[in-house]
Write an enzyme that holds these catalytic residues in place. Structure first.
Site, PDB file in Angstrom:
ATOM      1  CG  ASP A 400      -1.973  -1.164   1.154  1.00 37.99           C
ATOM      2  OD1 ASP A 400      -2.177  -1.613   0.108  1.00 37.99           O
ATOM      3  OD2 ASP A 400      -2.656  -1.378   2.096  1.00 37.99           O
ATOM      4  CD  GLU A 427      -0.644  -4.946 -10.232  1.00 41.61           C
ATOM      5  OE1 GLU A 427      -0.572  -5.663 -10.768  1.00 41.61           O
ATOM      6  OE2 GLU A 427      -1.503  -4.949  -9.267  1.00 41.61           O
TER       7      GLU A 427
END
Length: 523
Positions: A400, A427
Site C-alpha cells: 500500500d 497496481e
C-alpha cells in the site's frame, strides 16, 4: 497537483449567484424599523407644528380680545372725562356747583364698573371734588406725574399715566386724566378718572390659562400697568429691556414671537397688539410647555407603541436571522458532506487519485470536447512491474505504501490542471491527457518512468533490484464514431506490448503505424 472535478450536471457559465439572504433580511428589518421611526418623526413633527399654529391662533384671538376690552374700557372712561371737562370748563367748579358735580361724579362711577373714582384738582393740585362722599383732606397731587404732565403740556388730549396707589383709599389704579383750562386758556386744574387695576385682574382671570402663561397691559413705552399673574413688585416697572420688547418692533400694531424669558427662563409664545386710539399695548404669552403638553403626551404614547412594534420586529428579526444562520450552517455542513461523499465516490481512498468512476466521466466529457474541437486526446496506462512479488516479499502494508508513492509520482508529473491521474485498479494506473498528441504523451510517460526509478524503492523480486513501471501510450483525435472501449483497449494493448517487451519501458500504439516500441532501461 489539484485533481479536476468533473460534474456531469454542471453547465459552465450557468451558475446563479446565491442571494445573500442574511444580509437582505437584516437590511429589510433595519429599513422597516427606520421607516417606522421616520413616519413617527414626521407625524410628531406635523402634530407639533399644528399645536403651535393652533396656539398662535389662540394667542392672537386672546390678544385681540384683550385689546378690544382695553379699548372699550379706556374709551368709556375717556368719554366720561370729555363730557365732564366740557361742563367744568363751561360752568366752572365754584362752591355752588360742587355738590352737584360730586353727585354727577358718583353717578358716573356707579355706571362704569371699571372706575375706581373721579377726582378734580385745582391748578395747585389741591383736592376739589371726588366721587367719594368724604373729600380727602390730605396733601394734594402736585407731585404726581400726571399733574406735572398737564401743567407742562397745553394739549387737551387724554393722558394715561403709570399705575399708582390711590391716596383716597390705597387701591391700585390706572390714572386717566385731562387738563382743564379757563376761558382764557390758562391752566385751571386736572380732571382724573382712576381705573381699577382689579378690574383688569378679573378680566384676565376669566381666561383659562396655564400657570406659566402671562397677560400684560402696558404703556407703549413698556411701563407695566396690569399683569396676570399679579405681582405688585412689577407694577410700574419698565419692560423695555425685556426680550419681547427688544425682539419685536413695537412700533408695529401686531406681532408674534417665541422668546425665552430672561426672568424665569421659560420659553413662551408672545403675541402683542397696540391699541389704535391710546398709547397702550396688550401682550399675551403662552408657555411652550403648556402649549405642547398634549403633544408631549401623544408623543410619549406614540413613541411607546412604535418602540414596542420595533422591539417586536427586532425580536422576530433576531429569531429569523438565527434561523437563517442555522440554515446556512446546515447547508454548509451538507455541502461539505456532499463534497466529502463526492470525493469518496470519485477518488481512491488509498492514493487520493481519481477512481474509475471519475475516469469514465472524464472520458465522456473529453471525447465530446475533442470531437467538437478536433483536438487530440492521449491516454497513458501504466503498471508496476512484478508487484505481486513485491507484496509477497514485503507484505501488503508495504505494498500500500508503494502504491501511495506511485500516486505522488503521478501527481508530481501531471502539471496541467486538465490532466487526470487515475488508479485504474490494483497496481494499474492511468493518465488522461486532453489536448495532447502522441509525442507529448510519450514525453510524460518517460518522465513518469524515470521519476519512479529515482524514488529508489527496493524491490528484491525485480531483475533490476528496484521498483519500475511499464507504460503504454495511445493518442488520437476522437470523432462521434469512435468508441471509448476501443480507446481503452488500444492503450491497454500498448501497455501489454511494453510488458511483453521486457518491462521498465514505454510503448506506443498509433492507428497508422501499428506498434512502436520504445525501450527505456537503466540496465
Amino acid at each position: 497537483m489539484p485533481i479536476p472535478h468533473f460534474d456531469p450536471f454542471h453547465v459552465p457559465g450557468g451558475a446563479l449567484k446565491r442571494l445573500p439572504l442574511l444580509k437582505a433580511a437584516v437590511a429589510f428589518i433595519a429599513a422597516v424599523c427606520l421607516c417606522l421611526c421616520g413616519l413617527l418623526f414626521l407625524q410628531l413633527e406635523q402634530s407639533r407644528r399644528y399645536d403651535l399654529e393652533s396656539a398662535r391662533t389662540a394667542s392672537a384671538n386672546l390678544t385681540r380680545a384683550m385689546a378690544q376690552q382695553a379699548q372699550d374700557t379706556f374709551q368709556q372712561t375717556d368719554l366720561v372725562l370729555t363730557s365732564l371737562a366740557d361742563w367744568i370748563e363751561s360752568d366752572g367748579f365754584g362752591p355752588a356747583l360742587q355738590p352737584r358735580l360730586q353727585k354727577t361724579f358718583a353717578r358716573r362711577v356707579q355706571a362704569l364698573e371699571q372706575l375706581h373714582g373721579l377726582f378734580l384738582f385745582d391748578k395747585h393740585g389741591h383736592w376739589v371734588i371726588t366721587s367719594f362722599e368724604q373729600l380727602h383732606r390730605g396733601p394734594g397731587v402736585a407731585d404726581r406725574d400726571y399733574f406735572t404732565f398737564h401743567q407742562q403740556n397745553t394739549a387737551l388730549t387724554t393722558h394715561i399715566g403709570p399705575a399708582i396707589r390711590s391716596r383716597q383709599n390705597g387701591d391700585w389704579i390706572i390714572p386717566v386724566s385731562r387738563r382743564l383750562n379757563d376761558q382764557d386758556g390758562n391752566f385751571q386744574g386736572v380732571l382724573l378718572a382712576g381705573i381699577k387695576m382689579s378690574y383688569f385682574d378679573r378680566f384676565f382671570e376669566s381666561f383659562s390659562l396655564a400657570d406659566q402663561d402671562e397677560m400684560v397691559l402696558a404703556l407703549s413705552d413698556g411701563t407695566l400697568l396690569a399683569r396676570r399673574p399679579f405681582d405688585e413688585a412689577k407694577i410700574g416697572r419698565s419692560l423695555a429691556e425685556e426680550p419681547v420688547f427688544q425682539h419685536e418692533p413695537y412700533g408695529e400694531s401686531v406681532g408674534t414671537a417665541t422668546i425665552r424669558s430672561a426672568a424665569d427662563g421659560v420659553l413662551r409664545l408672545y403675541d402683542h397688539q397696540h391699541l389704535q386710539a391710546y398709547p397702550l399695548v396688550v401682550t399675551a404669552a403662552m408657555s411652550e410647555q403648556a402649549i405642547l403638553a398634549g403633544w408631549h403626551d401623544r408623543a410619549f404614547k406614540s413613541s411607546l407603541i412604535v418602540a414596542v412594534v420595533v422591539l417586536g420586529i427586532c425580536l422576530f428579526g433576531w429569531v429569523f436571522v438565527r434561523q437563517v444562520r442555522n440554515s446556512e450552517r446546515i447547508e454548509a455542513d451538507l455541502r461539505k458532506a456532499q463534497e466529502a461523499l463526492e470525493l469518496i465516490a470519485t477518488h481512491d481512498s488509498l492514493t487520493g487519485l481519481a477512481n474509475r468512476r471519475l475516469f469514465e466521466r472524464a472520458l465522456d466529457i473529453e471525447f465530446g470536447r475533442g470531437a467538437r474541437q478536433r483536438s487530440p486526446l492521449s491516454l497513458i496506462m501504466l503498471d508496476i512491474d512484478f508487484f505481486k512479488r513485491y507484496n509477497d516479499t514485503y507484505g501488503h502494508v508495504a505494498g500500500d505504501h508503494c502504491l501511495a508513492e506511485m500516486a505522488k509520482v503521478l501527481k508530481g508529473c501531471c502539471h496541467r490542471k486538465a490532466d487526470l491521474a487515475v488508479r485504474y485498479g490494483g497496481e494499474e494506473f492511468a493518465v488522461l491527457l486532453p489536448d495532447t498528441n502522441l509525442q507529448g504523451a510519450l514525453a510524460l510517460a518517460e518522465q513518469i518512468r524515470r521519476s519512479v526509478i529515482d524514488q529508489h524503492i527496493t524491490h528484491a523480486g525485480s531483475p533490476t533490484g528496484y521498483l519500475t513501471v511499464s507504460l503504454g501510450c495511445y493518442a488520437f483525435v476522437p470523432s462521434s464514431l469512435d468508441s471509448i472501449e476501443v480507446f481503452l483497449q488500444r492503450a491497454d494493448a500498448a501497455l501489454y506490448q511494453a510488458k511483453h517487451s521486457g518491462r521498465n519501458r514505454v510503448a506506443a500504439l498509433s492507428m497508422e503505424d501499428g506498434f512502436d516500441t520504445l525501450a527505456r532501461s537503466d540496465r
